[in-house]
Scaffold this motif. Sequence first.
Motif, PDB file in Angstrom:
ATOM      1  N   ILE A 140     -46.403 -12.389  23.343  1.00  0.00           N
ATOM      2  CA  ILE A 140     -47.613 -12.068  22.703  1.00  0.00           C
ATOM      3  C   ILE A 140     -48.866 -11.969  23.355  1.00  0.00           C
ATOM      4  CG2 ILE A 140     -48.964 -13.228  20.796  1.00  0.00           C
ATOM      5  CD1 ILE A 140     -46.509 -14.354  19.688  1.00  0.00           C
ATOM      6  N   ALA A 141     -48.992 -12.615  24.553  1.00  0.00           N
ATOM      7  CA  ALA A 141     -50.180 -12.539  25.503  1.00  0.00           C
ATOM      8  C   ALA A 141     -50.342 -11.337  25.947  1.00  0.00           C
ATOM      9  CB  ALA A 141     -50.006 -13.652  26.574  1.00  0.00           C
ATOM     10  N   ALA A 142     -49.178 -10.921  26.663  1.00  0.00           N
ATOM     11  CA  ALA A 142     -48.900  -9.631  27.284  1.00  0.00           C
ATOM     12  C   ALA A 142     -49.443  -8.464  26.292  1.00  0.00           C
ATOM     13  CB  ALA A 142     -47.756  -9.398  27.758  1.00  0.00           C
ATOM     14  N   GLN A 158     -53.065  -8.223  26.225  1.00  0.00           N
ATOM     15  CA  GLN A 158     -53.909  -8.215  27.626  1.00  0.00           C
ATOM     16  C   GLN A 158     -54.588  -9.551  27.892  1.00  0.00           C
ATOM     17  OE1 GLN A 158     -54.701  -5.055  25.621  1.00  0.00           O
ATOM     18  NE2 GLN A 158     -52.702  -4.723  26.476  1.00  0.00           N
ATOM     19  N   LEU A 159     -53.850 -10.557  27.549  1.00  0.00           N
ATOM     20  CA  LEU A 159     -54.273 -12.292  27.713  1.00  0.00           C
ATOM     21  C   LEU A 159     -53.314 -12.883  28.640  1.00  0.00           C
ATOM     22  CD1 LEU A 159     -54.842 -13.069  24.047  1.00  0.00           C
ATOM     23  CD2 LEU A 159     -56.601 -12.553  25.839  1.00  0.00           C
ATOM     24  N   LYS A 160     -53.989 -13.699  29.367  1.00  0.00           N
ATOM     25  CA  LYS A 160     -53.173 -14.595  30.218  1.00  0.00           C
ATOM     26  C   LYS A 160     -52.582 -15.763  29.401  1.00  0.00           C
ATOM     27  CE  LYS A 160     -53.520 -17.020  34.608  1.00  0.00           C
ATOM     28  NZ  LYS A 160     -54.173 -17.274  36.046  1.00  0.00           N
ATOM     29  N   ALA A 161     -51.460 -16.004  29.635  1.00  0.00           N
ATOM     30  CA  ALA A 161     -50.743 -17.242  28.658  1.00  0.00           C
ATOM     31  C   ALA A 161     -51.143 -18.575  29.518  1.00  0.00           C
ATOM     32  CB  ALA A 161     -49.110 -16.851  28.416  1.00  0.00           C
ATOM     33  N   LYS A 162     -51.288 -19.575  28.830  1.00  0.00           N
ATOM     34  CA  LYS A 162     -51.472 -20.807  29.433  1.00  0.00           C
ATOM     35  C   LYS A 162     -50.897 -21.896  28.516  1.00  0.00           C
ATOM     36  CE  LYS A 162     -55.349 -20.153  32.246  1.00  0.00           C
ATOM     37  NZ  LYS A 162     -56.489 -20.795  33.316  1.00  0.00           N
ATOM     38  N   LYS A 199     -59.359 -18.355  24.452  1.00  0.00           N
ATOM     39  CA  LYS A 199     -60.477 -18.741  25.047  1.00  0.00           C
ATOM     40  C   LYS A 199     -60.583 -18.265  26.345  1.00  0.00           C
ATOM     41  CE  LYS A 199     -61.700 -22.013  21.974  1.00  0.00           C
ATOM     42  NZ  LYS A 199     -62.845 -22.187  21.022  1.00  0.00           N
ATOM     43  N   ASN A 200     -61.587 -17.465  26.613  1.00  0.00           N
ATOM     44  CA  ASN A 200     -62.093 -16.573  27.819  1.00  0.00           C
ATOM     45  C   ASN A 200     -60.961 -15.868  28.547  1.00  0.00           C
ATOM     46  OD1 ASN A 200     -64.798 -18.027  27.921  1.00  0.00           O
ATOM     47  ND2 ASN A 200     -63.598 -19.818  28.752  1.00  0.00           N
ATOM     48  N   GLY A 201     -60.515 -15.045  27.516  1.00  0.00           N
ATOM     49  CA  GLY A 201     -59.304 -14.215  28.102  1.00  0.00           C
ATOM     50  C   GLY A 201     -57.942 -14.839  28.331  1.00  0.00           C
TER      51      GLY A 201
END
Length: 386
Positions: A137-139, A142-146, A184-186
């Motif tokens: 889902i993050a990809a 265009q988000l980075k998964a944490k 939050k913040n990408g």
Amino acid sequence: MNLLEQFNPLASSDQPTPDYQILVNGKDISPKVKARLMSLRLTDNRGFEADTIEVQLDDSDGQLDMPPKGATMQVHIGWKGSALVDKGSYTIDEVEHSGPPDALTIRGKSADMRGTLQQIREQSYHQQSVSSIIDIIAARHQLKAKISDNLQMEYIDHIDQANESDANFLSRLAEQFDAIATVKNGNLLFLQASLAHNASGLALDRVDITRQSGDSHHFGVADRDAYSGVVAYWQNDKKAKRQTVKAKKPWQKSKAKAAPEAAPNDSDVKIVIGEKEIMVGSNDNVKTLRHIYASKQTAQRAARAMWDKLQRGVATFTITLAMGRAELFPELPVSVSGFKAQIDKSAWILTRVEHSITDAGYTTGIELEVKNSEVAEVTGDEDETD
């Protein structure tokens, strides 16, 4: 220098003055705004509820330009003499002009809550870890998964995303694990609720708040017996029928004719396996989860997660801090002092923060819930006088 000293404006002035910086599409408009600011309100929410900002400006001379909807507003707040705190970027989605006296009001929502997260999708995930689902889902956005370390390898046998947005699906997935899903913040964050750790597994610094810090407060305790348990349904494909899982208070005896077995890593909660149900608690007054889960394991996990959530909601505490603290954000652990013993002894966590700057000063309103599953109990030896 500790966190409290770093953000204490009295360290440099006996008369602290609020300060802020506002950029619209990268252009600093602070010098023009500061002579006109009537109010600035910024709300930092938990989960997928968008963070919001509202800026009201004096336009009695008619010289202000109305910003375009869709513009990006970046905001830093704090106190003069101290470093300002970056409170993120917002997309302007509402502009209002009213009068007399003429005023321009600009409202926005957190830029990270992008529209693609709200698009309806159809997808199924089969035999995957939580980590792999969040990565997919993050990809897509265009988000980075944490992800919290303790959640990464949690296993999902099967889950469907049917006519559902990614934001709603992630919120539903988070409920199964008593987690918080947000952007939050990408970064797409999937963190254990009330664990007070960041995505790297590091403990967040505790915030200390005294009664002298506040203008007002409100503490409330709900009836912890309002719900005696939680029921979750799961589909038994082998028997072609629906079965149930129930999470309940561990000290209440079940009447089910079956032997209890301990839930994994949950010595305080018992699970009773009957012919047609799994239970942890009593039948007195249960909360029923509407979703039908694909397996006994996922139903059990969802029931326990909801039970933990209900227990955190047993007590709530709100405080308005007379001197705003820009460094506060949801999920920070908090300890309080100067109130009743039951309040001071409980472990709290921030769930909502609202910053307000007006001509009267800068205040911060905070909402807290108990960090662990029970409010601290106070014995008769405690001094209950004010």
